[in-house]
Design an enzyme around this catalytic site. Sequence first.
Site, PDB file in Angstrom:
ATOM      1  N   CYS A  68      -7.001  -3.360  19.941  1.00 11.62           N
ATOM      2  CA  CYS A  68      -5.777  -2.723  19.434  1.00 11.62           C
ATOM      3  C   CYS A  68      -6.152  -1.530  18.553  1.00 11.62           C
ATOM      4  O   CYS A  68      -6.855  -1.708  17.550  1.00 11.62           O
ATOM      5  CB  CYS A  68      -4.942  -3.718  18.630  1.00 11.62           C
ATOM      6  SG  CYS A  68      -3.578  -2.887  17.788  1.00 11.62           S
ATOM      7  N   HIS A  95       0.857  -1.188   0.000  1.00 11.07           N
ATOM      8  CA  HIS A  95       0.000   0.000   0.000  1.00 11.07           C
ATOM      9  C   HIS A  95       0.889   1.233   0.000  1.00 11.07           C
ATOM     10  O   HIS A  95       2.118   1.147   0.067  1.00 11.07           O
ATOM     11  CB  HIS A  95      -1.019  -0.028   1.147  1.00 11.07           C
ATOM     12  CG  HIS A  95      -0.417   0.007   2.516  1.00 11.07           C
ATOM     13  ND1 HIS A  95       0.256   1.107   2.997  1.00 11.07           N
ATOM     14  CD2 HIS A  95      -0.374  -0.923   3.498  1.00 11.07           C
ATOM     15  CE1 HIS A  95       0.686   0.843   4.208  1.00 11.07           C
ATOM     16  NE2 HIS A  95       0.327  -0.386   4.542  1.00 11.07           N
ATOM     17  N   HIS A 106       3.830   1.850   2.386  1.00 11.11           N
ATOM     18  CA  HIS A 106       5.053   1.062   2.219  1.00 11.11           C
ATOM     19  C   HIS A 106       6.086   1.781   1.361  1.00 11.11           C
ATOM     20  O   HIS A 106       7.264   1.459   1.414  1.00 11.11           O
ATOM     21  CB  HIS A 106       4.732  -0.289   1.551  1.00 11.11           C
ATOM     22  CG  HIS A 106       4.034  -1.247   2.457  1.00 11.11           C
ATOM     23  ND1 HIS A 106       2.926  -1.951   2.069  1.00 11.11           N
ATOM     24  CD2 HIS A 106       4.275  -1.615   3.730  1.00 11.11           C
ATOM     25  CE1 HIS A 106       2.518  -2.715   3.070  1.00 11.11           C
ATOM     26  NE2 HIS A 106       3.321  -2.530   4.094  1.00 11.11           N
ATOM     27  N   CYS A 166      -0.113  -6.625  15.530  1.00 10.16           N
ATOM     28  CA  CYS A 166       1.229  -6.124  15.902  1.00 10.16           C
ATOM     29  C   CYS A 166       2.212  -7.272  16.086  1.00 10.16           C
ATOM     30  O   CYS A 166       3.412  -7.040  16.146  1.00 10.16           O
ATOM     31  CB  CYS A 166       1.204  -5.376  17.235  1.00 10.16           C
ATOM     32  SG  CYS A 166       0.107  -3.985  17.340  1.00 10.16           S
ATOM     33  N   LYS A 202      -5.905   7.609   9.326  1.00 11.62           N
ATOM     34  CA  LYS A 202      -5.121   6.416   9.048  1.00 11.62           C
ATOM     35  C   LYS A 202      -5.855   5.644   7.945  1.00 11.62           C
ATOM     36  O   LYS A 202      -7.085   5.580   7.962  1.00 11.62           O
ATOM     37  CB  LYS A 202      -5.103   5.587  10.333  1.00 11.62           C
ATOM     38  CG  LYS A 202      -4.115   4.469  10.332  1.00 11.62           C
ATOM     39  CD  LYS A 202      -4.192   3.763  11.689  1.00 11.62           C
ATOM     40  CE  LYS A 202      -3.795   2.310  11.550  1.00 11.62           C
ATOM     41  NZ  LYS A 202      -2.392   2.090  11.320  1.00 11.62           N
ATOM     42  N   HIS A 207      -4.939  -1.925  14.838  1.00  5.38           N
ATOM     43  CA  HIS A 207      -5.490  -2.959  13.968  1.00  5.38           C
ATOM     44  C   HIS A 207      -6.978  -3.187  14.161  1.00  5.38           C
ATOM     45  O   HIS A 207      -7.577  -4.026  13.493  1.00  5.38           O
ATOM     46  CB  HIS A 207      -4.712  -4.280  14.155  1.00  5.38           C
ATOM     47  CG  HIS A 207      -3.286  -4.137  13.759  1.00  5.38           C
ATOM     48  ND1 HIS A 207      -2.296  -3.821  14.670  1.00  5.38           N
ATOM     49  CD2 HIS A 207      -2.695  -4.183  12.540  1.00  5.38           C
ATOM     50  CE1 HIS A 207      -1.146  -3.722  14.026  1.00  5.38           C
ATOM     51  NE2 HIS A 207      -1.362  -3.930  12.743  1.00  5.38           N
ATOM     52  N   CYS A 227      -1.696  -9.061  20.491  1.00  5.96           N
ATOM     53  CA  CYS A 227      -2.340  -8.563  19.262  1.00  5.96           C
ATOM     54  C   CYS A 227      -1.656  -9.220  18.077  1.00  5.96           C
ATOM     55  O   CYS A 227      -0.451  -9.077  17.895  1.00  5.96           O
ATOM     56  CB  CYS A 227      -2.232  -7.048  19.121  1.00  5.96           C
ATOM     57  SG  CYS A 227      -2.772  -6.530  17.460  1.00  5.96           S
ATOM     58  N   LYS A 247      -8.946  -0.506   5.560  1.00  3.83           N
ATOM     59  CA  LYS A 247      -9.911  -1.120   4.636  1.00  3.83           C
ATOM     60  C   LYS A 247     -11.326  -0.852   5.121  1.00  3.83           C
ATOM     61  O   LYS A 247     -12.234  -0.640   4.325  1.00  3.83           O
ATOM     62  CB  LYS A 247      -9.656  -2.620   4.524  1.00  3.83           C
ATOM     63  CG  LYS A 247      -8.398  -2.886   3.736  1.00  3.83           C
ATOM     64  CD  LYS A 247      -8.282  -4.340   3.314  1.00  3.83           C
ATOM     65  CE  LYS A 247      -6.927  -4.576   2.679  1.00  3.83           C
ATOM     66  NZ  LYS A 247      -6.161  -5.639   3.296  1.00  3.83           N
TER      67      LYS A 247
HETATM   68  N1  MSP Z   1       7.166  -6.821   9.020  1.00 12.30           N
HETATM   69  C1  MSP Z   1       7.283  -5.682   9.865  1.00 12.30           C
HETATM   70  C2  MSP Z   1       8.648  -5.049   9.730  1.00 12.30           C
HETATM   71  C3  MSP Z   1       9.804  -5.920  10.083  1.00 12.30           C
HETATM   72  S1  MSP Z   1      11.318  -5.094   9.921  1.00 12.30           S
HETATM   73  C4  MSP Z   1      12.436  -6.107  10.553  1.00 12.30           C
HETATM   74  C5  MSP Z   1       6.209  -4.654   9.513  1.00 12.30           C
HETATM   75  N2  MSP Z   1       5.670  -4.725   8.303  1.00 12.30           N
HETATM   76  S2  MSP Z   1       4.553  -3.706   7.743  1.00 12.30           S
HETATM   77  O1  MSP Z   1       4.203  -4.202   6.449  1.00 12.30           O
HETATM   78  O2  MSP Z   1       3.510  -3.554   8.681  1.00 12.30           O
HETATM   79  O3  MSP Z   1       5.283  -2.306   7.623  1.00 12.30           O
HETATM   80  C6  MSP Z   1       6.404  -2.141   6.774  1.00 12.30           C
HETATM   81  C7  MSP Z   1       6.878  -0.697   6.796  1.00 12.30           C
HETATM   82  O4  MSP Z   1       5.865   0.151   6.248  1.00 12.30           O
HETATM   83  C8  MSP Z   1       7.145  -0.162   8.206  1.00 12.30           C
HETATM   84  O5  MSP Z   1       8.287   0.674   8.198  1.00 12.30           O
HETATM   85  C9  MSP Z   1       5.913   0.660   8.502  1.00 12.30           C
HETATM   86  O6  MSP Z   1       6.114   1.677   9.412  1.00 12.30           O
HETATM   87  C10 MSP Z   1       5.645   1.221   7.126  1.00 12.30           C
HETATM   88  N3  MSP Z   1       4.285   1.696   6.995  1.00 12.30           N
HETATM   89  C11 MSP Z   1       3.134   0.984   7.116  1.00 12.30           C
HETATM   90  N4  MSP Z   1       2.079   1.836   6.969  1.00 12.30           N
HETATM   91  C12 MSP Z   1       2.523   3.087   6.731  1.00 12.30           C
HETATM   92  C13 MSP Z   1       1.936   4.324   6.431  1.00 12.30           C
HETATM   93  N5  MSP Z   1       0.636   4.502   6.357  1.00 12.30           N
HETATM   94  N6  MSP Z   1       2.773   5.375   6.213  1.00 12.30           N
HETATM   95  C14 MSP Z   1       4.148   5.242   6.227  1.00 12.30           C
HETATM   96  N7  MSP Z   1       4.721   4.096   6.512  1.00 12.30           N
HETATM   97  C15 MSP Z   1       3.941   3.010   6.812  1.00 12.30           C
HETATM   98  O7  MSP Z   1       5.935  -3.797  10.321  1.00 12.30           O
END
Ligand code: MSP
Length: 482
Positions: free
Chosen positions: A143, A18, A21, A127, A293, A146, A124, A296
């Site tokens: 949570c 998304h 990421h 998380c 935030k 989530h 959770c 979905k």
């Molecule tokens: N799998 C763990 C990370 C393990 S690192 C050893 C995880 N995955 S995640 O898919 O939830 O998040 C991946 C990255 O995307 C994280 O740095 C997270 O902060 C970032 N983001 C997820 N949603 C975000 C936004 N809405 N905005 C900016 N960054 C975001 O956590």
Amino acid sequence: MSKIYITTAIPYVNGAPHIGHAMDYLLADTYARYQKGLGNEVRFQAGTDEHGNKIAKKAAELKIDVKDYVDQNSNKFREFIRELGAEPTDFIRTTDANHEKGCQEIWKKLEDHIYKAEYEGWYCEGCERYVTDKEYTENNGVCPDHNRLYEKLKEENYYFKISDFKEQIKKAIESKEMAILPDFRAKEMLELLKDSPDVSISRPTSQLKWGVKVPGDESQVMYVWIDALSNYLTVLGYPENDISDFWPAKVQFVGKDILRFHAIIWPAMLLGLGLPLPKILHSHGHVLADGKKMSKSIGNVVDPMEVLEAKGLPAFRYFFLRHIDTFADSDFTWEKYDAAYNNELANDLGNLVQRLANLCKKQDLAGIKDFQPEKDAKYLEIMDSLYFSKAFDYTWEKVQDLNREIDDKKPWEYNKKIKASDEDEAEKLTAELHGVLIDMAQKLLNVAHLLAPFLPETSEKITNIFTAEKITPPEVPLFPKN
Ligand code: MSP
């Protein structure tokens, strides 16, 4: 020349990428390009986090074999990174055999700090962590990240003695041996550290099957975070390889939601392994949609592919690197995106390039062959502080300065004056006009140089135009209005 290692968080593969990421990749890529531009060798890791119940359940729901499911989604992330123009040197999957083996080795090396005990608490799954009773009560059992009920879990697990390292971690954060950016997050982490209990680092196989087996105990699987954090080392070939060329990492990019794992469990693991701590933990804010935030259930999730297709990659990188503040939460809206494209990329930069190149072409001017970018101490200082959106703002001020300059100097008015002058005067005026144009072309080339880590494609196009045999405007403007 130094060797520099930078890392990004590895996303869970329980869905497609998304928009949020994108942040880790864009920030890390900007920094990687900046460092390469300074002549340093950069190792830039990316990858996917593929274990855990969250992922196994999703695959089961979809009636797909879990390995096929993670393969598919991991490929989507790899493709996404490419679409963003980010160029990691390594891509690791936590289901890679080498990674799994490396993880088990890491576990064995940490055994002096691991014990087994029974635990009952609230968990959770979103998380992938236990929450304290205090958090449970404060959040009324749900949570907030989530929107799911905490589950009561009672299990016999292995524990990692965070307590063995608390003092050292505290000192490292305070002394900035392991700097946390932005500053206020360092304070938050120091607070969290105070109350951090030892962490449960395994789950019984009866509860979790999709994970790395605990060495020497078939009844337990490693906690996903131990597995995931290890990626930063296993990707370098640890423990088999000597990793001292690249470890400690110069900067580890993570989102604010997962800083706690990187600021507490991760340094504890490293200290347990006898390895140095990363130099900088960089925690970025979140991308919001319409001030909220993305979720979905609210239905406000923005599809990154749609954004990319709407106006192309440079526009995407421009918006997310400049208008999404590097450290604070910021909003994406289509209105803001359109405005940034039309008013800034198309008007401020695209038009400037077009106007200046046109004026140069009319004078049949040759490009600046031997162009050498000027050193800009202020820019270097902001880039080194890793506040990329500020460095981008600073670069844009230079674009604006050039727009003001061209409007002040009005080079298009020279022609009339030249025609109305006698030969000597015309020659003088022509030389003056060429001087003005070449000086501005030189300044624009400097701007292109500053833009290079952010907008590599655009920077290259501008550079090519103004260093060519003959300066010619592009047939299609850099940012056509739409
Ligand atoms: N799998 C763990 C990370 C393990 S690192 C050893 C995880 N995955 S995640 O898919 O939830 O998040 C991946 C990255 O995307 C994280 O740095 C997270 O902060 C970032 N983001 C997820 N949603 C975000 C936004 N809405 N905005 C900016 N960054 C975001 O956590």
